[in-house]
Structure formats: C-alpha cells, structure tokens
Design a protein around this motif. Structure first.
Motif, PDB file in Angstrom:
ATOM      1  N   PRO A  92      39.838 -98.326 -14.347  1.00  0.00           N
ATOM      2  CA  PRO A  92      39.166 -98.867 -13.165  1.00  0.00           C
ATOM      3  C   PRO A  92      38.052 -97.962 -12.656  1.00  0.00           C
ATOM      4  CG  PRO A  92      41.322 -97.953 -12.582  1.00  0.00           C
ATOM      5  CD  PRO A  92      41.231 -97.931 -14.076  1.00  0.00           C
ATOM      6  N   VAL A  93      36.995 -98.573 -12.148  1.00  0.00           N
ATOM      7  CA  VAL A  93      35.896 -97.807 -11.552  1.00  0.00           C
ATOM      8  C   VAL A  93      36.280 -97.503 -10.110  1.00  0.00           C
ATOM      9  CG1 VAL A  93      33.434 -97.781 -10.996  1.00  0.00           C
ATOM     10  CG2 VAL A  93      34.223 -98.943 -13.061  1.00  0.00           C
ATOM     11  N   VAL A  94      36.827 -96.332  -9.877  1.00  0.00           N
ATOM     12  CA  VAL A  94      37.298 -95.930  -8.550  1.00  0.00           C
ATOM     13  C   VAL A  94      36.750 -94.546  -8.227  1.00  0.00           C
ATOM     14  CG1 VAL A  94      39.400 -97.324  -8.640  1.00  0.00           C
ATOM     15  CG2 VAL A  94      39.432 -94.978  -9.498  1.00  0.00           C
ATOM     16  N   GLN A  95      36.606 -94.281  -6.950  1.00  0.00           N
ATOM     17  CA  GLN A  95      36.106 -92.986  -6.498  1.00  0.00           C
ATOM     18  C   GLN A  95      37.249 -91.988  -6.367  1.00  0.00           C
ATOM     19  OE1 GLN A  95      33.843 -93.100  -2.897  1.00  0.00           O
ATOM     20  NE2 GLN A  95      32.206 -94.375  -3.743  1.00  0.00           N
ATOM     21  N   ILE A  96      37.120 -90.861  -7.066  1.00  0.00           N
ATOM     22  CA  ILE A  96      38.072 -89.773  -6.885  1.00  0.00           C
ATOM     23  C   ILE A  96      37.768 -89.045  -5.582  1.00  0.00           C
ATOM     24  CG2 ILE A  96      38.910 -87.588  -7.844  1.00  0.00           C
ATOM     25  CD1 ILE A  96      39.829 -90.015  -9.393  1.00  0.00           C
ATOM     26  N   THR A  97      36.490 -88.951  -5.263  1.00  0.00           N
ATOM     27  CA  THR A  97      36.045 -88.333  -4.015  1.00  0.00           C
ATOM     28  C   THR A  97      34.811 -89.074  -3.501  1.00  0.00           C
ATOM     29  OG1 THR A  97      35.144 -86.300  -3.027  1.00  0.00           O
ATOM     30  CG2 THR A  97      34.697 -86.667  -5.343  1.00  0.00           C
TER      31      THR A  97
END
Length: 287
Positions: A92-97
């Motif tokens: 998934p394209v998700v933000q770690i930060t």
C-alpha cells in the motif's frame, strides 16, 4: 554463490525497493530517477499503476541490454523489475512519516542500498541502470554518479508537472541513492596490488591461470633477511579482490601483500566482466 541464493537476494532487495517507493517516496510525490521516476510520475497522473509503467518502459531498454550485457544479466534484471513492479502493486502507498525531508532521506538510502545490492549480484533495476552500466564499461565512472547525471532530467520534468519544491526533494533523493549505490557497488574502483613473496613463480602462474590481468614481476631482496624474493605488481578491480586474496594466501600465507586504491588507469585494462578464466571462479562471481 549459487544461482538460487543470488536470485533470493535479488528477490528480497527488489521487494525492499518497492517498500522504499510506496512507503517513503510516492506518498510525498517524491520520485526516483530515470525510467522508474518516469513510471512513478505516470502512475500519479494516469489510471495505470506505476508498477505497470515500469514494465512497459523497461522493455526496449532491456532488449538493448540483452544484446550488449548478455542474457543472464538481462534475465536477472527482468526478474528484478517484475518483482519490484508486483511489490508496488500490492504494497500500500502509505506515509510512514508526514515529514517529506525524512521520507526523502530514508527513502533515498533504502532505495540506493537495494539498487546497489541488486547491481552487485549481477542484475539491475532496468532503465538508466542498464544505460549507466553500458557507459561505465567504457569509462571508469562511478555508476551512482553517472546514474545521478542521467536522472537529472526527471527532476526538471517533475518540477513542471508537480512543484519545484518536490523537484528539489526528488533531486535530494536521487543524490542520496547515488551515494549509497557507489558504497555498495564498487566495480569502478581500481586497486593497485603488490605482492612480495618467496614463491613468485607459483603465485604468478596461479594469477595468470585464473585472471585476465597483466602482472609485472621484479626481482627483490629483503633488506633485513637478504632473502631473494619476487615482487609482483598488478591492477585489479575492487570486486576482484575477494577472488585474488585467497589465491595468494593458499600458495604463500606469509606473502607480504599491499593493496591501495588507484585514482586512474591508462592503457590496456580490461573493463568487462570476463576477468576470470577459471570456470569455478566464474560460478562464484556475485558482481
């Protein structure tokens, strides 16, 4: 190293590369370089996933590489491209930060390390990696620096498509990746090898039987012991040291060996992958 272990390392590195793209760079619209960056850009502005664009854009480049770099290298590269593309489809394209700068730094380091390992194990991520390898075979240019120059065009295009702030983040990510690639992939580094041994003829024969490298032999004498010795001098690639060291040690464990980095080599120096004559050494090559 056997074929399956090499493919396993390429497989894992390709998945890690997909993680760097989908969890660090793409969430902030920070691009990788070259064909991968173009694929990521197209993935952001078109309905097609960036992974599919990677496969489409890499096909013509891999065809050229097949003719110039050999089918084994391109087969490994195609394997890496497919694994990376599939991983980008399912990760998934998700933000770690939420911090774009942190994502730029960590994404660049992770991507660069993954690419460096993939290239070191006789593969590539396609695109400008293949073009860079073709050019680096002609000139002793660090691969990471060469790829960085080739990738600069992506930065300017991304500035027009998105924003110049994101383009600067992209430039930083590409630069960091290039630095890390050069720390992992060291083929451009040349070493001066000097061996002082009492078994010079045997060491010389072993090196000549196994490597396509010239050797200069000089008669020497120990200043303290007055023992007669042979001084062998040669220039090898950084990646060849792993094969040369045990060859010398097996013949003369007490040989004095001096190894130093060489700034430049002029003259007849073989730059391709065929530096090994011995098939057993070839089968163990990782880069």
């Amino acid at each position: 190293m056997n074929k399956w272990m090499r493919l396993l390392i390429i497989f894992i590195s390709s998945i890690v590369l997909g993680v760097a793209f989908n969890m660090f760079l793409l969430p902030h619209e920070i691009l990788a370089g070259g064909v991968t960056g173009i694929a990521m850009m197209l993935g952001l502005i078109t309905p097609l996933n960036a992974g599919l664009w990677m496969i489409i854009l890499n096909i013509p480049i891999l065809v050229v590489g097949w003719m110039k770099l050999g089918k084994n290298f391109i087969a490994n590269s195609l394997f890496s491209v497919v694994v990376t593309s599939i991983s980008m489809l399912y990760i998934p394209v998700v933000q770690i930060t939420e911090d774009a700068l942190l994502s730029t730094v960590f994404g660049g380091v992770i991507a660069g390390a993954s690419m460096g390992v993939i290239i070191r194990y006789y593969s590539s991520t396609g695109g400008f990696d293949v073009i860079g390898l073709l050019l680096s075979m002609k000139r002793d240019i660090p691969l990471g620096a060469l790829v960085f120059v080739l990738n600069s065009a992506v930065v300017f295009v991304s500035g027009f498509v998105f924003s110049w702030e994101l383009a600067m983040y992209t430039m930083a990510s590409i630069y960091i990746s290039g630095l890390v690639i050069d720390r992992v992939h060291t083929r451009h580094i040349k070493l001066s090898l000097m061996v002082v041994t009492s078994q010079g003829d045997v060491v010389k024969k072993e090196l000549l039987d196994n490597l396509y490298r010239g050797i200069t032999v000089v008669d020497g004498e120990g200043a303290y012991s007055s023992a007669k010795v042979k001084v062998l001098y040669s220039v090898i690639g950084r990646h060849e040291l792993a094969f040369v060291r045990p060859l010398i040690k097996n013949i003369d464990p007490n040989a004095f060996v001096s190894i130093s980095e060489t700034m430049e080599v002029m003259g007849n120096f073989r730059k391709d992958d065929n530096f090994m004559k011995n098939p057993m050494l070839k089968s163990s090559s990782v880069s």
